[in-house]
Design a protein around this motif. Structure first.
Motif, mmCIF file in Angstrom:
data_model
loop_
_atom_site.group_PDB
_atom_site.id
_atom_site.type_symbol
_atom_site.label_atom_id
_atom_site.label_comp_id
_atom_site.label_asym_id
_atom_site.label_seq_id
_atom_site.Cartn_x
_atom_site.Cartn_y
_atom_site.Cartn_z
ATOM 1 N N GLN A 199 0.575 -1.205 0.200
ATOM 2 C CA GLN A 199 -0.221 -0.342 -0.350
ATOM 3 C C GLN A 199 0.309 1.346 -0.240
ATOM 4 O OE1 GLN A 199 -3.421 -0.007 2.844
ATOM 5 N NE2 GLN A 199 -3.497 2.200 2.892
ATOM 6 N N VAL A 200 0.743 2.341 -0.512
ATOM 7 C CA VAL A 200 1.464 3.420 -1.395
ATOM 8 C C VAL A 200 0.761 4.576 -0.604
ATOM 9 C CG1 VAL A 200 3.222 2.371 -2.579
ATOM 10 C CG2 VAL A 200 0.873 3.427 -3.295
ATOM 11 N N ALA A 201 -0.737 4.601 -0.646
ATOM 12 C CA ALA A 201 -1.673 5.884 -0.905
ATOM 13 C C ALA A 201 -3.211 4.690 -0.147
ATOM 14 C CB ALA A 201 -2.178 6.281 -1.316
ATOM 15 N N ALA A 202 -3.664 6.021 0.446
ATOM 16 C CA ALA A 202 -5.109 5.599 1.275
ATOM 17 C C ALA A 202 -5.941 4.618 -0.082
ATOM 18 C CB ALA A 202 -5.924 6.498 1.774
ATOM 19 N N GLY A 203 -6.029 3.055 0.206
ATOM 20 C CA GLY A 203 -6.786 2.682 -0.967
ATOM 21 C C GLY A 203 -6.025 2.192 -1.819
ATOM 22 N N VAL A 204 -4.728 2.798 -2.257
ATOM 23 C CA VAL A 204 -4.073 2.897 -3.777
ATOM 24 C C VAL A 204 -3.221 1.475 -3.237
ATOM 25 C CG1 VAL A 204 -2.729 3.291 -5.293
ATOM 26 C CG2 VAL A 204 -4.518 4.459 -4.414
ATOM 27 N N VAL A 205 -2.873 0.640 -4.054
ATOM 28 C CA VAL A 205 -1.859 -0.543 -3.919
ATOM 29 C C VAL A 205 -0.961 -0.597 -5.240
ATOM 30 C CG1 VAL A 205 -1.512 -3.159 -3.393
ATOM 31 C CG2 VAL A 205 -3.051 -2.062 -2.237
ATOM 32 N N VAL A 206 0.555 -0.892 -4.866
ATOM 33 C CA VAL A 206 1.402 -1.597 -6.152
ATOM 34 C C VAL A 206 1.353 -2.926 -5.791
ATOM 35 C CG1 VAL A 206 3.331 -1.204 -6.769
ATOM 36 C CG2 VAL A 206 2.709 1.251 -5.994
ATOM 37 N N LEU A 207 0.965 -3.192 -6.806
ATOM 38 C CA LEU A 207 1.240 -4.627 -7.688
ATOM 39 C C LEU A 207 2.575 -4.964 -7.597
ATOM 40 C CD1 LEU A 207 -1.855 -5.236 -9.366
ATOM 41 C CD2 LEU A 207 -1.678 -5.192 -7.276
ATOM 42 N N PRO A 208 2.734 -6.192 -7.713
ATOM 43 C CA PRO A 208 3.836 -7.338 -7.734
ATOM 44 C C PRO A 208 5.091 -6.834 -8.767
ATOM 45 C CG PRO A 208 3.230 -8.628 -6.611
ATOM 46 C CD PRO A 208 1.911 -7.479 -7.410
ATOM 47 N N ASP A 209 3.591 -6.145 -9.853
ATOM 48 C CA ASP A 209 4.551 -5.803 -10.930
ATOM 49 C C ASP A 209 4.698 -4.718 -11.696
ATOM 50 O OD1 ASP A 209 1.809 -5.180 -11.418
ATOM 51 O OD2 ASP A 209 1.285 -6.205 -13.601
ATOM 52 N N GLY A 210 4.396 -3.610 -10.778
ATOM 53 C CA GLY A 210 4.772 -2.483 -11.097
ATOM 54 C C GLY A 210 3.420 -1.851 -11.361
ATOM 55 N N GLN A 211 2.016 -2.567 -11.416
ATOM 56 C CA GLN A 211 0.586 -2.048 -11.541
ATOM 57 C C GLN A 211 -0.080 -1.348 -10.367
ATOM 58 O OE1 GLN A 211 -1.795 -4.289 -14.117
ATOM 59 N NE2 GLN A 211 -1.556 -3.325 -15.878
ATOM 60 N N MET A 212 -0.827 -0.338 -10.348
ATOM 61 C CA MET A 212 -1.533 0.499 -9.296
ATOM 62 C C MET A 212 -2.822 -0.147 -9.628
ATOM 63 S SD MET A 212 0.373 4.506 -8.911
ATOM 64 C CE MET A 212 -0.024 4.955 -7.017
ATOM 65 N N ALA A 213 -3.287 -0.488 -8.583
ATOM 66 C CA ALA A 213 -4.699 -0.771 -8.232
ATOM 67 C C ALA A 213 -5.972 -0.228 -7.208
ATOM 68 C CB ALA A 213 -5.422 -2.306 -8.115
ATOM 69 N N ASP A 214 -6.691 -0.174 -7.252
ATOM 70 C CA ASP A 214 -7.594 0.351 -6.181
ATOM 71 C C ASP A 214 -8.753 -0.174 -5.369
ATOM 72 O OD1 ASP A 214 -9.194 1.208 -7.524
ATOM 73 O OD2 ASP A 214 -9.162 3.145 -8.108
ATOM 74 N N ALA A 215 -9.635 0.138 -4.752
ATOM 75 C CA ALA A 215 -10.416 -0.062 -3.996
ATOM 76 C C ALA A 215 -11.607 -0.882 -5.025
ATOM 77 C CB ALA A 215 -11.164 -0.161 -2.756
ATOM 78 N N ALA A 216 -12.089 -0.159 -5.881
ATOM 79 C CA ALA A 216 -13.115 -0.045 -7.063
ATOM 80 C C ALA A 216 -12.675 -1.038 -8.072
ATOM 81 C CB ALA A 216 -13.201 1.141 -7.850
ATOM 82 N N MET A 217 -11.858 -1.680 -8.518
ATOM 83 C CA MET A 217 -10.744 -2.478 -9.092
ATOM 84 C C MET A 217 -10.662 -4.405 -8.418
ATOM 85 S SD MET A 217 -7.477 -0.692 -10.360
ATOM 86 C CE MET A 217 -6.906 -2.333 -11.844
ATOM 87 N N ALA A 218 -10.659 -3.886 -7.476
ATOM 88 C CA ALA A 218 -10.560 -4.154 -6.331
ATOM 89 C C ALA A 218 -11.892 -4.992 -6.109
ATOM 90 C CB ALA A 218 -10.144 -4.812 -5.004
ATOM 91 N N ALA A 219 -13.333 -4.883 -5.978
ATOM 92 C CA ALA A 219 -14.297 -4.552 -6.038
ATOM 93 C C ALA A 219 -14.589 -5.315 -6.969
ATOM 94 C CB ALA A 219 -15.362 -3.696 -5.381
ATOM 95 N N ALA A 220 -14.504 -4.970 -8.383
ATOM 96 C CA ALA A 220 -15.352 -5.660 -9.447
ATOM 97 C C ALA A 220 -14.473 -7.319 -9.256
ATOM 98 C CB ALA A 220 -14.451 -4.351 -10.625
ATOM 99 N N ALA A 221 -13.147 -6.723 -9.156
ATOM 100 C CA ALA A 221 -12.475 -8.393 -9.796
ATOM 101 C C ALA A 221 -13.252 -9.354 -8.677
ATOM 102 C CB ALA A 221 -11.352 -8.280 -8.892
ATOM 103 N N GLU A 222 -13.940 -8.798 -7.158
ATOM 104 C CA GLU A 222 -14.796 -9.701 -6.360
ATOM 105 C C GLU A 222 -16.065 -10.141 -6.909
ATOM 106 O OE1 GLU A 222 -13.941 -7.427 -2.715
ATOM 107 O OE2 GLU A 222 -12.545 -8.348 -2.364
ATOM 108 N N HIS A 223 -16.470 -9.658 -7.221
ATOM 109 C CA HIS A 223 -17.872 -9.897 -8.198
ATOM 110 C C HIS A 223 -17.775 -10.651 -9.208
ATOM 111 C CE1 HIS A 223 -22.097 -9.085 -10.585
ATOM 112 N NE2 HIS A 223 -21.184 -8.919 -11.250
ATOM 113 N N VAL A 224 -16.669 -10.355 -10.830
ATOM 114 C CA VAL A 224 -17.202 -11.450 -11.181
ATOM 115 C C VAL A 224 -16.538 -12.903 -10.508
ATOM 116 C CG1 VAL A 224 -14.273 -12.371 -13.232
ATOM 117 C CG2 VAL A 224 -15.289 -9.859 -13.241
#
Length: 301
Positions: free
Chosen positions: A257-282
């Protein structure tokens, strides 16, 4: 917080209509894979059969309340302004004082006040499944979806086409998008699509479901059990979508985690809570599809 804005633990993909005046079909419908069985007092029942159909619904609810339960049962009443709507609600109010149902499906809703007036008929909170079928209802979709007690919203597309004087399906594209946005803004689950009008059009049903899934819908109502597996397949996420969603969630668990609600993935991409929620829905939809596939694969031919 409105408890009916909380999503079902498992995504609901299918809802099967059954005429209220056909008790021989009620238990058969409940034996299918349908997540919800909608016992229909409105369009499926001739005016001369309304009173008898209402008695059948009350008998069904009382019988199932002491047996397998009524949690999958939804009752579509007649519009409140019709000659039968008030009697429907009065009959349900008595039985629902001590019987729990999935929801009451209310057609021709045009305002939040319509929902309030129906909920006032019941001694305790009963989830309301709203059908919007007029231009006035479409204009007030945001208010209707946000009304207390509303558990889901959907379109009654046949009547809406008539009200809007549409001659083609494309005229509903904007309305469907408006519905998806209203449901999301109100904290409701994604709406189900309306019934596919051609019973033996399997390829058309699959194409239509795929288009609805891409537009933000989840699941569909059906008028025949044979449509249910096709609807499930039409709303099944593509394998690549599932793989991507599972990989994202796994990477989020390992990310920094680098900021509130933002995570840097191991491959360097950034992801946030909205992306996580969409993935959980799928992933949740995929898991539900897998369960339903096992159910209809095991069912006798």
């Amino acid at each position: 917080m409105d408890p009916f804005k909380a999503h079902s633990p498992a995504p609901e993909l299918t809802a099967l209509y059954v005429p209220a005046d056909r008790p021989d079909r009620h238990d058969k419908a409940l034996a299918t894979i349908a997540d919800v069985v909608i016992v229909d007092l409105e369009d499926a029942v001739a005016p001369s059969r309304k009173d008898a159909a209402r008695r059948e619904v009350v008998d069904l609810l009382r019988r199932r309340s002491s047996g397998p339960g009524t949690a999958r049962l939804c009752v579509r009443v007649n519009p409140v302004g019709s000659p039968w709507g008030r009697a429907d609600l009065e009959a349900l109010a008595e039985v629902l004082a001590d019987v729990t149902v999935h929801s009451v499906r209310l057609p021709k809703v045009e305002s939040a006040q319509d929902v309030d007036s129906v909920r006032a008929c019941f001694e305790r909170d009963v989830p309301v499944s709203v059908l919007v079928e007029t231009a006035v209802g479409v204009e007030r979709l945001g208010q209707i979806a946000a009304a207390h007690g509303v558990a889901s919203v959907a379109l009654g597309e046949a009547d809406l086409r008539s009200d809007l004087r549409l001659t083609g399906d494309g005229g509903l594209d904007w309305v469907r998008s408006r519905l998806v946005v209203a449901a999301r803004a109100a904290g409701l689950p994604p709406p189900m699509m309306s019934v596919h009008p051609r019973l033996n059009d399997d390829e058309g049903l699959l194409r239509s479901c795929a288009a609805g899934r891409a537009a933000g819908f989840l699941g569909r109502t059906a008028v025949h059990p044979r449509q249910l597996p096709l609807i499930v397949e039409g709303f099944a996420p593509e394998p690549a979508q599932v793989e991507k969603a599972e990989s994202l969630l796994a990477a989020l668990a390992r990310g920094q985690q680098v900021a509130a609600g933002v995570v840097v993935l191991p491959d360097g991409q950034m992801a946030d809570a909205a992306m996580a929620a969409a993935a959980e829905h799928v992933v949740a939809v995929h898991q539900r599809v897998q369960v339903l596939r096992q159910m209809y694969s095991a069912a006798p031919a």
